[in-house]
Design an enzyme around this catalytic site. Sequence first.
Site, mmCIF file in Angstrom:
data_model
loop_
_atom_site.group_PDB
_atom_site.id
_atom_site.type_symbol
_atom_site.label_atom_id
_atom_site.label_comp_id
_atom_site.label_asym_id
_atom_site.label_seq_id
_atom_site.Cartn_x
_atom_site.Cartn_y
_atom_site.Cartn_z
ATOM 1 N N GLN A 1 -14.595 6.303 -6.970
ATOM 2 C CA GLN A 1 -14.761 7.678 -6.466
ATOM 3 C C GLN A 1 -14.432 8.653 -7.574
ATOM 4 O O GLN A 1 -13.385 8.534 -8.203
ATOM 5 C CB GLN A 1 -13.774 7.975 -5.361
ATOM 6 C CG GLN A 1 -13.823 7.101 -4.160
ATOM 7 C CD GLN A 1 -12.883 7.695 -3.117
ATOM 8 O OE1 GLN A 1 -13.204 8.668 -2.458
ATOM 9 N NE2 GLN A 1 -11.704 7.108 -2.988
ATOM 10 N N SER B 1 -11.655 14.061 -8.181
ATOM 11 C CA SER B 1 -10.616 14.866 -8.830
ATOM 12 C C SER B 1 -10.961 15.175 -10.270
ATOM 13 O O SER B 1 -11.606 14.377 -10.962
ATOM 14 C CB SER B 1 -9.286 14.118 -8.797
ATOM 15 O OG SER B 1 -8.964 13.771 -7.479
ATOM 16 N N GLU C 1 -11.876 8.241 4.711
ATOM 17 C CA GLU C 1 -10.761 7.835 3.879
ATOM 18 C C GLU C 1 -9.444 8.107 4.591
ATOM 19 O O GLU C 1 -8.511 7.328 4.529
ATOM 20 C CB GLU C 1 -10.804 8.592 2.547
ATOM 21 C CG GLU C 1 -9.703 8.159 1.586
ATOM 22 C CD GLU C 1 -9.822 8.788 0.206
ATOM 23 O OE1 GLU C 1 -10.503 9.828 0.086
ATOM 24 O OE2 GLU C 1 -9.224 8.243 -0.727
ATOM 25 N N ASN D 1 -0.493 15.006 1.967
ATOM 26 C CA ASN D 1 -0.048 15.199 3.343
ATOM 27 C C ASN D 1 0.238 16.669 3.653
ATOM 28 O O ASN D 1 0.158 17.083 4.814
ATOM 29 C CB ASN D 1 1.165 14.306 3.626
ATOM 30 C CG ASN D 1 0.743 12.855 3.821
ATOM 31 O OD1 ASN D 1 -0.421 12.513 3.592
ATOM 32 N ND2 ASN D 1 1.669 12.016 4.239
ATOM 33 N N GLU D 2 0.538 17.451 2.625
ATOM 34 C CA GLU D 2 0.721 18.886 2.875
ATOM 35 C C GLU D 2 -0.622 19.501 3.281
ATOM 36 O O GLU D 2 -0.701 20.270 4.244
ATOM 37 C CB GLU D 2 1.266 19.602 1.627
ATOM 38 C CG GLU D 2 2.725 19.256 1.295
ATOM 39 C CD GLU D 2 2.890 17.842 0.774
ATOM 40 O OE1 GLU D 2 2.054 17.404 -0.035
ATOM 41 O OE2 GLU D 2 3.857 17.169 1.186
HETATM 42 C C1 LIG Z 1 -2.940 6.218 -6.706
HETATM 43 C C2 LIG Z 1 -3.921 7.325 -6.698
HETATM 44 C C3 LIG Z 1 -5.272 7.042 -6.633
HETATM 45 C C4 LIG Z 1 -6.211 8.055 -6.673
HETATM 46 N N1 LIG Z 1 -7.532 7.717 -6.650
HETATM 47 C C5 LIG Z 1 -8.460 8.694 -6.767
HETATM 48 C C6 LIG Z 1 -9.840 8.368 -6.860
HETATM 49 O O1 LIG Z 1 -10.229 7.205 -6.777
HETATM 50 N N2 LIG Z 1 -10.731 9.356 -7.039
HETATM 51 C C7 LIG Z 1 -10.336 10.668 -7.107
HETATM 52 O O2 LIG Z 1 -11.186 11.525 -7.250
HETATM 53 N N3 LIG Z 1 -9.035 11.027 -7.016
HETATM 54 C C8 LIG Z 1 -8.085 10.072 -6.855
HETATM 55 N N4 LIG Z 1 -6.752 10.404 -6.786
HETATM 56 C C9 LIG Z 1 -6.366 11.802 -6.935
HETATM 57 C C10 LIG Z 1 -5.960 12.457 -5.619
HETATM 58 O O3 LIG Z 1 -7.085 12.704 -4.841
HETATM 59 C C11 LIG Z 1 -5.238 13.755 -5.994
HETATM 60 O O4 LIG Z 1 -4.028 13.383 -6.591
HETATM 61 C C12 LIG Z 1 -4.950 14.641 -4.798
HETATM 62 O O5 LIG Z 1 -6.133 15.208 -4.303
HETATM 63 C C13 LIG Z 1 -3.980 15.782 -5.159
HETATM 64 O O6 LIG Z 1 -4.399 16.473 -6.276
HETATM 65 P P1 LIG Z 1 -3.414 16.672 -7.522
HETATM 66 O O7 LIG Z 1 -2.862 15.354 -7.895
HETATM 67 O O8 LIG Z 1 -4.155 17.438 -8.539
HETATM 68 O O9 LIG Z 1 -2.209 17.523 -6.967
HETATM 69 P P2 LIG Z 1 -2.168 19.095 -6.725
HETATM 70 O O10 LIG Z 1 -3.347 19.520 -5.940
HETATM 71 O O11 LIG Z 1 -1.905 19.776 -7.999
HETATM 72 O O12 LIG Z 1 -0.899 19.203 -5.785
HETATM 73 C C14 LIG Z 1 0.434 19.082 -6.272
HETATM 74 C C15 LIG Z 1 1.385 19.353 -5.105
HETATM 75 O O13 LIG Z 1 1.139 20.668 -4.588
HETATM 76 C C16 LIG Z 1 0.867 20.606 -3.221
HETATM 77 N N5 LIG Z 1 -0.144 21.599 -2.855
HETATM 78 C C17 LIG Z 1 -1.318 21.869 -3.475
HETATM 79 N N6 LIG Z 1 -2.004 22.775 -2.785
HETATM 80 C C18 LIG Z 1 -1.278 23.096 -1.697
HETATM 81 C C19 LIG Z 1 -1.452 23.959 -0.587
HETATM 82 N N7 LIG Z 1 -2.558 24.690 -0.430
HETATM 83 N N8 LIG Z 1 -0.484 24.012 0.341
HETATM 84 C C20 LIG Z 1 0.638 23.255 0.218
HETATM 85 N N9 LIG Z 1 0.867 22.429 -0.799
HETATM 86 C C21 LIG Z 1 -0.087 22.347 -1.740
HETATM 87 C C22 LIG Z 1 0.330 19.205 -2.987
HETATM 88 O O14 LIG Z 1 0.484 18.803 -1.651
HETATM 89 C C23 LIG Z 1 1.173 18.390 -3.948
HETATM 90 O O15 LIG Z 1 2.384 18.087 -3.340
HETATM 91 C C24 LIG Z 1 -5.786 9.400 -6.739
HETATM 92 C C25 LIG Z 1 -4.417 9.700 -6.749
HETATM 93 C C26 LIG Z 1 -3.490 8.685 -6.731
HETATM 94 C C27 LIG Z 1 -2.051 9.032 -6.785
#
Ligand SMILES: Cc1cc2nc3c(=O)[nH]c(=O)nc-3n(C[C@H](O)[C@H](O)[C@H](O)COP(=O)(O)OP(=O)(O)OC[C@H]3O[C@@H](n4cnc5c(N)ncnc54)[C@H](O)[C@@H]3O)c2cc1C
Lengths: 335, 422
Positions: free
Chosen positions: B131, B134, B247, B403-404
């Site tokens: 996928q 991100s 998902e 989860n947020e």
């Molecule tokens: C093991 C693993 C596998 C993954 N596999 C894939 C994959 O196959 N393909 C893919 O595309 N992505 C993948 N991901 C990425 C995943 O989808 C993202 O990590 C996720 O969407 C969160 O984005 P971020 O990490 O940029 O965190 P951010 O969006 O930067 O968030 C950081 C923190 O801020 C909080 N936050 C952000 N916005 C808000 C809001 N509006 N209100 C409250 N809190 C907020 C979040 O909840 C989090 O706690 C994977 C991640 C992990 C850990």
Amino acid sequence: MRLTPSAEQEQFAAALHAMLTEADIPTVARRWAADDPAPGQVVWRRLAELGVAGLAVPERWGGLAAHPADVVIACEELGHHALPGPVAESIAALPMLLTTLGDDALCETWLPRLASGEVIGTLAVAPHVPYATDADVVSLVLRADERTLRLGVPGPRLRSVDDTRRLVEVADGALLVTGPTVGPAVAHALDAGALACAAQLLGAGHALLETTLRYAGQRTQFGQPIGQFQAVKHLLADVAIGLEFARPLLYAAAVALADHPAMAARDISAAKVACADAAQRAARTALQVHGAIGYARESGLDLWLTRIWALARTWGTQSWHRDRIRTALAAGDLT
Amino acid sequence: MRPAGTMNLDLDDETHAFRAEVRSWLATNVPATPLPPVDTPEGDLAHRAWERQLATAGLSVVSWPTAYGGRDVSPLQWLIFEEEYHRARAPVRINQNGLFLLAPTLFAHGTAEQRARLLPRMARADDVWAQAWSEPEAGSDLAGIRSRAVRTDGGWLLSGQKTWSTRAAQADRAFGLFRTGVDRHRGLTYLMFDLRVEGVTVRPIQQVGGATGFAEIFLDQVFVPDADVLGAVDQGWTVAMSTASHERGLSLRSPGRFTAAAGRLVRLWCRAGAHADPALSDRVVDGWVAARAYQLHSYGTATREATDRPPEPPPPPGRADRPTRTGPTMLSGGGHATSMTKVFWSELDVALHEVALDLLGPDAETGGLRTGTAGWAGDDGGTDAWLDGYLFSLAGPIYAGTNEIQRTVIAERVLGLPRDRR
Ligand SMILES: Cc1cc2nc3c(=O)[nH]c(=O)nc-3n(C[C@H](O)[C@H](O)[C@H](O)COP(=O)(O)OP(=O)(O)OC[C@H]3O[C@@H](n4cnc5c(N)ncnc54)[C@H](O)[C@@H]3O)c2cc1C
């Protein structure tokens, strides 16, 4: 396999909801607490007309011999409206107790009258249900321990945090049954009561979620509805999740009672643990999100809050129920 | 005979037979020792071979229509298959992105040509999928992606950077969203592309436990034919949201996974016997109860879908300060309700593994980090499995929409609270 209510069950719950909404239970409950049980007794008679009082009573004794899931669905709706009166006792535990004892004379005396609504009954079983709720306003009071079943003689009334629960100490009255049949029958009655209690807790938790959602949409601070603040949203989301995932345990426990008696104790305890936890989370959150108005009686929240605080610890504490689950798991009963 | 509509947990004869068949096939075919870690070259081959073996036995995609190699089983039978699979501790599904996330999207939005071309290869792991949503600057705020698809003769040219893409280092193909227009949501297109072609660079990223479970993908003018656009151009957001709901919902993390883990946790606790800290036993109980709640909840969902129910009657008008009635589940509210499931299973997974590590005590840290299997070493899990599982569980509250984000979705879309200013 089916673990979802049928169309008839949905209609039954909706009919109860309509009747209880119409009956204005909060007003009825206040009067019940203030020594005026008459309006509540009217509601109980209407419930009997709808069949609720006889759900757990065999057809032979004038009841509907319904599935335990019907009892659960009804009790959830009664808890949803915070109906006053001995719900778990009269609708679930007493019919189970008398039916399981299998003493025809006793059954014939009481079950038809319970089913028809002529009699509302209550029960004390130490240590889990030490006081008989509403013993001073109903006409059948029983007192049981592991070996004996007696009539109970209402004594002094105690204060309950939920003042619509009229807690009464009962003394020994006439001996009804003694011997080895009593223990198992009492255990079954406790299970049936715990399940009904769990269902009420779930319903009460739902009511608080609904009320709180409404309030969060209306109350404005900092120029916006408080329900727009993420801190509030997340609290309420967690309440919704807790309630949503507790209900299937309730249904499964009802199924166990009907089809898999060996698993009933474990499954009823799982339902009680989950429903009480979910309801207490709902109560805590409802109070927090309402702020001071929720702490004031004028909000009316106290009916549900105090009911939950009381029910969460009766018909077996959380620790006692967890212990029963633990025992089953240790014995290998995992599925 | 019980009246129709009576609640019960009995399986009909066909479902019984299906469970027995799956159980016995797994008992003979699940490898006796764990396959090498999935992210190693040997592990990659071994896990692909396992998928082919499953497909040959007709057990790779049991819920799919027979035309694509499935068996068209009911939702309940699919849940049962999953229970058996996890109970048998069969190998991790190397192609889960394809099977559980892309395939449902193809069934909902794909063309007949796409389904015929892609699904049979997916079912045999001839194509392993990743996928690609991100990006470095777009995580939770997925609509903020910048990678773009530019129109060219007969197709599109993809450029930009994707990241955290699970299994991208070994996958053959990927799917994701690309910017094709200026509108934040209505300028995105859902595309499927090859990872082994000119212009694609994949850089594996080591995870907290040491495995290279995900990767960055750099795209430089990568050609994608029109045939690999899923849904309409600029409508990718809507298409992607349907994948997201799979998902978050049952499909990716079915209850069988957690009931199996809870069973192992109970056995671990029983083995510790008198040595187990009594303070932990409530948490064992709660973990088991929650896993069962998820299982039963899914039985409710499956049996509701299977029975034709009339729509719920509208609630009678109530007073503003009196309870309303919501029906037996909040999860009938369409795709958004799967957010409740996602928060529930991900928190449950962390809780189960935390208790297990606490039971293991000082031995917990001795677990080897790269077994790459869903768990091994005995009936009660084994230290390796619990530690790996713990690290993996900690990602659950992050991926598939944190989860947020889910709690906000639940509050707004399921519970109807006013929307955030965004
Ligand atoms: C093991 C693993 C596998 C993954 N596999 C894939 C994959 O196959 N393909 C893919 O595309 N992505 C993948 N991901 C990425 C995943 O989808 C993202 O990590 C996720 O969407 C969160 O984005 P971020 O990490 O940029 O965190 P951010 O969006 O930067 O968030 C950081 C923190 O801020 C909080 N936050 C952000 N916005 C808000 C809001 N509006 N209100 C409250 N809190 C907020 C979040 O909840 C989090 O706690 C994977 C991640 C992990 C850990």
